[in-house]
Design an enzyme around this catalytic site. Sequence first.
Site, PDB file in Angstrom:
ATOM      1  CB  SER A 149     110.428  56.647 113.327  1.00 22.01           C
ATOM      2  OG  SER A 149     110.093  54.817 113.900  1.00 22.01           O
ATOM      3  CG  ASP A 283     110.188  55.922 121.609  1.00 25.45           C
ATOM      4  OD1 ASP A 283     109.290  55.330 120.839  1.00 25.45           O
ATOM      5  OD2 ASP A 283     111.149  56.329 120.489  1.00 25.45           O
ATOM      6  CG  HIS A 312     107.840  57.074 118.008  1.00 30.10           C
ATOM      7  ND1 HIS A 312     109.579  56.498 117.650  1.00 30.10           N
ATOM      8  CD2 HIS A 312     107.351  57.033 117.002  1.00 30.10           C
ATOM      9  CE1 HIS A 312     109.653  55.898 117.016  1.00 30.10           C
ATOM     10  NE2 HIS A 312     108.793  55.912 115.912  1.00 30.10           N
TER      11      HIS A 312
END
Length: 337
Positions: A149, A283, A312
């Site tokens: 991320s 996502d 995610h």
Amino acid sequence: MLGVAEPAKGEANMRSVSEEPVPLHEEFIYCCGAATHVLKCGPWKDLSKDESKNLPRLLFMIIPGNPGLAGYYRTFIKALYCGLNQQYPVWVVSHAGHCKPPSGMEMIEDTDIKELEDVFGLNGQVEHKLNFLKKNVSKDIKLVLIAHSIGCYITLEMMKRASELQVLRSVLLFPTIERMAQSPQGKLMTPLLCKLRYALYMPVYLLSFLPEGVKASLVRFALRGMKTCDESSITTSVNLFSVDCIANILYMASQEMMKVVERDSTTIKQNLKKLIFYYGTGDSWCPQNYYDEIKMDFPDGDIRLCEKGLRHAFVLDASKEMAAMITDWLRDDLTKL
């Protein structure tokens, strides 16, 4: 070609991981003056001594997402360590201030020397990781950076600012490296994070007085929609009831919305052969059109789209599956060492 592991092999790998005892060392340290939680898989506790003959050739270092609590990656690093046949250390370093320090340790080091301005901000988190490597890892050790991320943005910044790092590979999982505020989740969260985050502090403060068992029950209730949830994610999430910890998390997130705008295509181009991108199909932080566009801009890049429906926040329920895939992707690189 996605290069993911075959299901049967991945399942067998996951079974063996759960059966093997894994050496795991846990530390709370100050890095850039901020409390930092470090988890280290493997017998190597100190990689800073250049003269040691027993240093491994390679370190796998996890750069977390946000929240950047190391505990979320506990199962992942253990699975990765076993998938690598226990040959290389696998470490995860929390973001600065994304932890609940043990009793007697403050969130900020009591010192007159301020190593870094705004260590809890996005830029500070980049410098925090570079400082950790400088002080704790020999410059002779090659690195595999596995980022998740916002950790992907941090990793690209690290590679840009410290080209002397011996990065063998960077694996960027569900990369939030552009247009975060414009993403479906960003549109929802930006007003909350940038204008209303202070309103969240009081309820967190009040909830912090609850018994630990009640906090864990609240976490389980919040995650009740998942068929299976990693137990370490539940115990780690209890730390989110700390006001100092949640304040640092939300502050960093607010900066992400404002600062992660344009994709750094220059750094990507300069390091393309070292990078593996892994995008999700559903996502809401980095939607599939972001994958389509980067794939078009870098047709020769190793840019993959998830076919397994992983979320995610894969650490909540798919750590072992992700670890099995990564070891498969990196097999050729490791045989050349």
